[in-house]
Design a protein around this motif. Structure first.
Motif, PDB file in Angstrom:
ATOM      1  N   THR A 144       0.821  -1.222   0.000  1.00  0.00           N
ATOM      2  CA  THR A 144       0.000   0.000   0.000  1.00  0.00           C
ATOM      3  C   THR A 144       0.847   1.260   0.000  1.00  0.00           C
ATOM      4  O   THR A 144       1.841   1.359   0.726  1.00  0.00           O
ATOM      5  N   LEU A 145       0.411   2.213  -0.824  1.00  0.00           N
ATOM      6  CA  LEU A 145       0.991   3.556  -0.773  1.00  0.00           C
ATOM      7  C   LEU A 145      -0.071   4.472  -0.152  1.00  0.00           C
ATOM      8  O   LEU A 145      -1.229   4.483  -0.602  1.00  0.00           O
ATOM      9  N   PHE A 146       0.330   5.196   0.893  1.00  0.00           N
ATOM     10  CA  PHE A 146      -0.601   6.091   1.585  1.00  0.00           C
ATOM     11  C   PHE A 146      -0.286   7.538   1.205  1.00  0.00           C
ATOM     12  O   PHE A 146       0.883   7.947   1.291  1.00  0.00           O
ATOM     13  N   TYR A 147      -1.296   8.288   0.822  1.00  0.00           N
ATOM     14  CA  TYR A 147      -1.138   9.731   0.629  1.00  0.00           C
ATOM     15  C   TYR A 147      -1.800  10.422   1.807  1.00  0.00           C
ATOM     16  O   TYR A 147      -2.998  10.225   2.051  1.00  0.00           O
ATOM     17  N   VAL A 218      -7.505  16.360  -8.573  1.00  0.00           N
ATOM     18  CA  VAL A 218      -7.235  14.945  -8.294  1.00  0.00           C
ATOM     19  C   VAL A 218      -5.797  14.644  -8.690  1.00  0.00           C
ATOM     20  O   VAL A 218      -5.316  15.144  -9.700  1.00  0.00           O
ATOM     21  N   PHE A 219      -5.078  13.838  -7.902  1.00  0.00           N
ATOM     22  CA  PHE A 219      -3.669  13.583  -8.224  1.00  0.00           C
ATOM     23  C   PHE A 219      -3.331  12.105  -8.380  1.00  0.00           C
ATOM     24  O   PHE A 219      -2.221  11.762  -8.758  1.00  0.00           O
ATOM     25  N   ALA A 220      -4.249  11.198  -8.036  1.00  0.00           N
ATOM     26  CA  ALA A 220      -3.918   9.769  -8.152  1.00  0.00           C
ATOM     27  C   ALA A 220      -5.206   8.957  -8.146  1.00  0.00           C
ATOM     28  O   ALA A 220      -6.247   9.433  -7.689  1.00  0.00           O
ATOM     29  N   GLU A 221      -5.113   7.717  -8.639  1.00  0.00           N
ATOM     30  CA  GLU A 221      -6.260   6.812  -8.503  1.00  0.00           C
ATOM     31  C   GLU A 221      -6.123   6.087  -7.162  1.00  0.00           C
ATOM     32  O   GLU A 221      -5.044   5.574  -6.844  1.00  0.00           O
ATOM     33  N   ARG A 241     -17.681  19.934  -4.198  1.00  0.00           N
ATOM     34  CA  ARG A 241     -16.390  19.958  -4.908  1.00  0.00           C
ATOM     35  C   ARG A 241     -15.483  18.838  -4.385  1.00  0.00           C
ATOM     36  O   ARG A 241     -14.898  18.078  -5.152  1.00  0.00           O
ATOM     37  N   ALA A 242     -15.400  18.759  -3.053  1.00  0.00           N
ATOM     38  CA  ALA A 242     -14.522  17.753  -2.440  1.00  0.00           C
ATOM     39  C   ALA A 242     -14.990  16.336  -2.795  1.00  0.00           C
ATOM     40  O   ALA A 242     -14.186  15.486  -3.190  1.00  0.00           O
ATOM     41  N   ILE A 243     -16.292  16.119  -2.708  1.00  0.00           N
ATOM     42  CA  ILE A 243     -16.810  14.773  -3.012  1.00  0.00           C
ATOM     43  C   ILE A 243     -16.583  14.451  -4.497  1.00  0.00           C
ATOM     44  O   ILE A 243     -16.281  13.313  -4.866  1.00  0.00           O
ATOM     45  N   GLY A 244     -16.658  15.484  -5.350  1.00  0.00           N
ATOM     46  CA  GLY A 244     -16.343  15.307  -6.771  1.00  0.00           C
ATOM     47  C   GLY A 244     -14.893  14.854  -6.948  1.00  0.00           C
ATOM     48  O   GLY A 244     -14.594  14.002  -7.799  1.00  0.00           O
ATOM     49  N   LEU A 245     -13.986  15.401  -6.139  1.00  0.00           N
ATOM     50  CA  LEU A 245     -12.580  14.971  -6.210  1.00  0.00           C
ATOM     51  C   LEU A 245     -12.449  13.498  -5.789  1.00  0.00           C
ATOM     52  O   LEU A 245     -11.717  12.727  -6.421  1.00  0.00           O
ATOM     53  N   PHE A 246     -13.161  13.126  -4.726  1.00  0.00           N
ATOM     54  CA  PHE A 246     -13.082  11.740  -4.258  1.00  0.00           C
ATOM     55  C   PHE A 246     -13.630  10.793  -5.342  1.00  0.00           C
ATOM     56  O   PHE A 246     -13.048   9.747  -5.624  1.00  0.00           O
ATOM     57  N   LYS A 247     -14.750  11.220  -5.941  1.00  0.00           N
ATOM     58  CA  LYS A 247     -15.355  10.413  -7.011  1.00  0.00           C
ATOM     59  C   LYS A 247     -14.353  10.265  -8.167  1.00  0.00           C
ATOM     60  O   LYS A 247     -14.162   9.178  -8.714  1.00  0.00           O
ATOM     61  N   GLY A 248     -13.689  11.385  -8.510  1.00  0.00           N
ATOM     62  CA  GLY A 248     -12.734  11.361  -9.613  1.00  0.00           C
ATOM     63  C   GLY A 248     -11.508  10.512  -9.325  1.00  0.00           C
ATOM     64  O   GLY A 248     -10.916   9.937 -10.233  1.00  0.00           O
ATOM     65  N   SER A 249     -11.123  10.425  -8.061  1.00  0.00           N
ATOM     66  CA  SER A 249      -9.883   9.693  -7.751  1.00  0.00           C
ATOM     67  C   SER A 249     -10.143   8.214  -7.474  1.00  0.00           C
ATOM     68  O   SER A 249      -9.255   7.387  -7.673  1.00  0.00           O
TER      69      SER A 249
END
Ligand SMILES: C[S@@+](CC[C@H](N)C(=O)[O-])C[C@H]1O[C@@H](n2cnc3c(N)ncnc32)[C@H](O)[C@@H]1O
Length: 289
Positions: A144-147, A218-221, A241-249
């Motif tokens: 696992t990689l953690f951000y 968004v910066f990673a999957e 907006r934030a939830i859109g980022l989570f959806k996108g990632s």
């Protein structure tokens, strides 16, 4: 047909904002224009409460005086940020959440050869260490990689140091146990001089980074995103907006965990997610969202 009365009124006839609220908005605009910290979409009542404390602390009679300091004193933004961002956190905070991650989400995660986990708004690192410890106990850490991201650079530095007051360890230990912890929390830290230093091996797969849910992309999957006790400070639009980022990632069928007082229910992205563990606010991204 007659036009509605409101539409016919001049904007000057509408109920005016209080001067203090105009100053507050101008202060937030100054913070954004000069430093690119965007608090304009935060829940105003709590921003106002916290900036009122700052106003008192810096002996300013008005928000305009605070704005003057923000614009003309280069060190001021660093001193104001702790007032604007709330840093309350705990290891294994709300143990039922981590128990649900352990018992319900981990079996799904075990089917992936490699994993990415995003802790958004990680503050001083307690949530991050909870995940790394849990993943180690469940045999997932090495793949696992953690951000770990936050807008508060000082909090990120504390997260990277991983040192907490010994007075907090009793609560952390109890939370860890209630979360289904498979070992003793003391296996992960060294106690000295009134502080517990978490083992640096816990940070070997962690990337710490400054990232704002209000302004960045968004910066990673990711396969799992945990963003707890952050959305409560945002207004509806910024939450979206934030939830859109989570959806996108998130990968399809990836997991999103929120805080105990947060929900996706009113979001315009709600349809993209299914309830996974309803009580614990864990959602799963739908296959074709
Ligand atoms: C109350 S703490 C939550 C800490 C941790 N997630 C937990 O639940 O224990 C809220 C965190 O959100 C961060 N934050 C506030 N606005 C943010 C933004 N726009 N983007 C990312 N993080 C933000 C704050 O700096 C703070 O560290």
């Amino acid at each position: 047909m007659d036009a509605p009365l409101n539409a016919a009124l001049s904007p000057r006839a509408a109920i005016p904002l209080k001067t203090e609220d105009i100053e507050l908005r101008l202060l937030l605009e100054a913070v954004f224009q000069k430093y690119h910290y965007d608090f304009r979409g935060y829940a105003m009542a709590s921003v106002k409460r916290r900036l009122s404390q700052a106003r008192e602390h810096f002996a300013c009679a008005t928000f305009s005086q605070l704005q003057d300091l923000v614009l003309h004193d280069d060190g001021m933004m660093g001193r104001l940020l702790p007032f604007l961002t709330v840093q309350v956190s705990e290891l294994f905070r709300d143990p039922a959440y981590f128990r649900a991650i352990r018992e319900k989400v981990v079996p799904h995660l075990k089917t992936y050869p490699s994993l990415k986990v995003w802790i958004a708004g990680c503050s001083t690192g307690e949530e991050l260490y909870s995940f790394v410890i849990l993943f180690r106990e469940e045999g997932l850490e090495s793949r696992t990689l953690f951000y770990a991201t936050d807008i508060n650079a000082e909090a990120l530095r504390s997260a990277e140091a991983g040192v907490y007051g010994l007075d907090r360890i009793r609560l952390f230990t109890e939370n860890h146990r209630l979360s289904g912890g498979r070992s003793s929390l003391s296996d992960y830290y060294t106690a000295a001089y009134g502080a517990a230093s978490f083992d640096k091996s816990l940070r070997k797969n962690v990337v710490f980074s400054d990232h704002s849910l209000a302004t960045d992309a968004v910066f990673a999957e990711t396969h799992l995103t945990s963003c707890r006790n952050v959305l409560i400070y945002f207004d509806r639009e910024l939450q979206d907006r934030a939830i859109g980022l989570f959806k996108g990632s998130l990968a399809h069928k990836g997991f999103l965990g929120l805080g105990s007082k947060e929900t996706l229910r009113f979001s315009r992205h709600a349809d993209a997610f299914a309830d996974f563990a309803r009580e614990e606010r864990i959602y799963q991204k739908r296959e074709r969202a």
